[in-house]
Design a protein around this motif. Structure first.
Motif, PDB file in Angstrom:
ATOM      1  N   THR A 423      -3.014   7.550  -7.094  1.00 10.33           N
ATOM      2  CA  THR A 423      -1.798   8.344  -7.218  1.00 10.33           C
ATOM      3  C   THR A 423      -1.369   8.800  -5.827  1.00 10.33           C
ATOM      4  OG1 THR A 423      -2.403   9.130  -9.417  1.00 10.33           O
ATOM      5  CG2 THR A 423      -0.776  10.400  -8.223  1.00 10.33           C
ATOM      6  N   PHE A 424      -0.135   8.515  -5.460  1.00 12.99           N
ATOM      7  CA  PHE A 424       0.416   8.903  -4.162  1.00 12.99           C
ATOM      8  C   PHE A 424       1.367  10.073  -4.380  1.00 12.99           C
ATOM      9  CE2 PHE A 424      -0.233   4.326  -4.298  1.00 12.99           C
ATOM     10  CZ  PHE A 424      -1.115   4.132  -3.248  1.00 12.99           C
ATOM     11  N   GLU A 425       1.178  11.116  -3.604  1.00 15.99           N
ATOM     12  CA  GLU A 425       2.026  12.299  -3.716  1.00 15.99           C
ATOM     13  C   GLU A 425       2.650  12.603  -2.373  1.00 15.99           C
ATOM     14  OE1 GLU A 425      -0.328  15.443  -5.408  1.00 15.99           O
ATOM     15  OE2 GLU A 425       0.170  14.771  -7.418  1.00 15.99           O
ATOM     16  N   SER A 426       3.919  12.977  -2.409  1.00 11.10           N
ATOM     17  CA  SER A 426       4.633  13.254  -1.174  1.00 11.10           C
ATOM     18  C   SER A 426       4.063  14.471  -0.450  1.00 11.10           C
ATOM     19  CB  SER A 426       6.120  13.470  -1.476  1.00 11.10           C
ATOM     20  OG  SER A 426       6.812  13.826  -0.309  1.00 11.10           O
ATOM     21  N   ASN A 427       3.771  15.523  -1.209  1.00 15.07           N
ATOM     22  CA  ASN A 427       3.216  16.735  -0.602  1.00 15.07           C
ATOM     23  C   ASN A 427       2.437  17.483  -1.664  1.00 15.07           C
ATOM     24  OD1 ASN A 427       2.566  18.962   0.885  1.00 15.07           O
ATOM     25  ND2 ASN A 427       4.654  19.597   1.317  1.00 15.07           N
ATOM     26  N   ASN A 428       1.138  17.278  -1.700  1.00 17.57           N
ATOM     27  CA  ASN A 428       0.308  17.950  -2.701  1.00 17.57           C
ATOM     28  C   ASN A 428      -0.530  19.070  -2.104  1.00 17.57           C
ATOM     29  OD1 ASN A 428      -1.581  16.560  -1.259  1.00 17.57           O
ATOM     30  ND2 ASN A 428      -2.310  15.302  -2.943  1.00 17.57           N
TER      31      ASN A 428
END
Length: 534
Positions: A423-428
């Motif tokens: 899972t890739f998140e922009s800003n976690n």
């Protein structure tokens, strides 16, 4: 529906309750009412902010509910007088049924109901002549396997029927003893209907096959919920006759006082909006100071050695995931066999679906299809960067680290598959999705100062079928990603992925300066006889 049901119940209670039509002599004066309301909203601010930081932490949600309940009672007492508070209390408490139950309580109920449904179902099937046996929470008969997971345990219908029970108790004017008895009988109703559903679906699978099971799965759930509603109404009707209220309220309509919206009343209406605007403004400021970065693009290149074709995503999968954009690809290789690739994502404004899909782990989804986990391997690490290893402009984002989880599964027919996902998140804020439910309190408060998460996410999953060694599957996955995955660049320049470390000691991976769109031949990067397994 809960706010509308609570509003209707509030209207019924207020207009039929014995309340004073004017303010009583001990009502709070306007300035004291505003001061008390302001103090409640000051306490509300951190709870609301924490619920935005971590949607899985349920304590702030219950804190907000309690403070808003007190605030609503305060405003109601200011308008209708303190004697109207008993008529307002139950409808306002009904609103708390919208909040998820405390995590430990819900987990205990889910596990308990799942075990009971599984045990009762296997006994019913044995009684009618089908020799199923219970293994964990799965029913087995030969090669047939039926898993009783959280969705089949009845926890969702239990939570919904809990609200319906409280609402119907208010409609039927059931006494306090009757309401307690109704809530105690509710789990038995849910257990009975969900056991019947599990038995029915098991018979459909055994007698008519997988297609009948898939066709009846969702309708059986709706039928079970409808039966639960019918049984609940019958039970409440019986309880209302057996345990009538000790003193029925008089049906004398209460005339509302002649009330003009003065400045204090307008302030009571605007103060909650001010509190929520302050929290939203704080997070918007942090997002303006630290804007989200572009993530990844998945666009495969068609080559003779690695052809691919797009496939539609099944409607049930799309409905369950609720993604904003998604694609499915089937790769065919003469060397390795088929590989299915899923790449889907969520926009930042699709927060509800993004948060709801955090629990869709491939480990759970694969086991739901009847496959069992064999082995988990070390993550497969890459680094997204430019194909020539350079950065053309200031708008280029930093390379995105890629660490795909790797696991091997085996289905009920003995077929193996290697699954890679991330899972890739922009800003976690440095917190992975699987860590959200386990954060300590100090970390939660520290995240509050940093701002909330960006709910835009992308999910990548590769399912490689066939009896492959782990190293061969990893090389195959790398080749597919090298020909398909790139960074989302600001100026549209080409990008690629390069491995963070060699995949094995005998075959070197892609050179950082080699364009994978020109060389996607898996034979150039795969050693069919690696020296060692990872």
């Amino acid at each position: 529906a809960v706010p509308f049901l609570a509003a209707w119940l509030l209207y019924q209670n207020v207009f039929t309750a014995r309340a004073s039509p004017t303010r009583s002599s001990f009502a709070l004066p306007p300035h004291a009412t505003l001061i008390a309301a302001g103090l409640l909203l000051l306490l509300l601010l951190p709870f609301h902010a924490l619920s935005e930081v971590n949607p899985f932490w349920r304590a702030p949600l219950w804190g907000q509910a309690l403070l808003l309940l007190l605030y609503s009672l305060l405003a109601g007492a200011y308008v209708l007088g303190p004697r109207a508070l008993p008529a307002m209390l139950f409808p306002l408490l009904l609103l708390s049924t919208m909040i998820p139950w405390p995590y430990r309580l819900e987990t205990a109920l889910v596990q308990g109901l799942t075990h009971l449904v599984s045990a009762l179902s296997v006994n019913v099937l044995l009684f009618i002549g089908f020799p199923f046996e219970l293994q964990g929470n799965s029913l087995h008969m030969g090669e047939t396997r039926i898993g009783i997971n959280e969705a089949c345990s009845g926890i969702r219908s239990l939570q919904a029927l809990f609200m319906v029970t409280l609402f119907m108790c208010g409609v039927f004017e059931i006494s306090a003893r009757g309401r307690v008895l109704s809530l105690l009988l509710l789990p038995l109703i849910v257990l009975l209907t969900n056991t019947a559903r599990a038995v029915f679906l098991s018979l459909q699978l055994v007698l008519h096959g997988d297609d009948a099971y898939s066709r009846w799965h969702d309708p059986a759930g709706l039928i079970a919920f409808s039966l639960s509603m019918l049984l609940l109404i019958l039970v409440l009707s019986g309880i209302s006759r057996l345990l009538p209220p000790r003193l029925l309220p008089a049906r004398a309509p209460m005339a509302l006082p002649a009330f003009r919206p003065d400045q204090s009343f307008i302030g009571l209406l605007l103060l909650p909006l001010l509190a929520f605007c302050l929290v939203e403004g704080w997070f918007r400021l942090q997002e303006w100071r630290h804007p989200p970065r572009p993530m990844l693009e998945f666009s495969p290149l068609q080559t003779a050695a690695l052809p691919w074709q797009p496939l539609p995503i099944h409607e049930q999968i799309s409905a369950a995931l609720g993604f904003s954009h998604g694609a499915r690809f089937l790769f065919q290789s003469a060397y390795m066999g088929p590989c299915e690739a899923y790449f889907y994502g969520y926009h930042r404004d699709n927060k509800l679906s993004s948060v709801s899909s955090y629990g869709h782990s491939p480990l759970i989804c694969m086991e739901a299809t009847g496959a069992r986990l064999i082995t988990r391997f070390a993550p497969l690490s890459f680094d997204s960067s430019r194909a020539d290893g350079s950065r053309a402009g200031k708008r280029d984002p930093a390379p995105v680290p890629i660490n795909l989880e790797h696991a091997q599964f085996r289905d009920a027919r003995g077929r193996d598959s290697h699954v890679f996902w991330e899972t890739f998140e922009s800003n976690n804020r440095g917190i992975a999705p699987d860590q959200l439910a386990r954060l300590d309190y100090l970390t939660q408060w520290r995240l509050l100062l940093l701002g909330r998460r960006d709910y835009s996410r992308q999910v990548l999953l590769l399912n490689i079928n066939g009896a492959l060694t782990a190293e061969a599957a990893r090389q195959y996955a790398f080749t597919i990603l090298a020909a398909s995955l790139r960074s989302a660049q600001g100026d549209g320049a080409p990008s690629a992925i390069t491995p963070a470390a060699p995949l094995n000691s005998k075959t070197p991976p892609h050179s950082p300066r080699e364009d994978p769109r020109r060389r996607a031949d898996i034979g150039a990067h795969w050693d069919p006889n690696p020296a060692s397994e990872p």
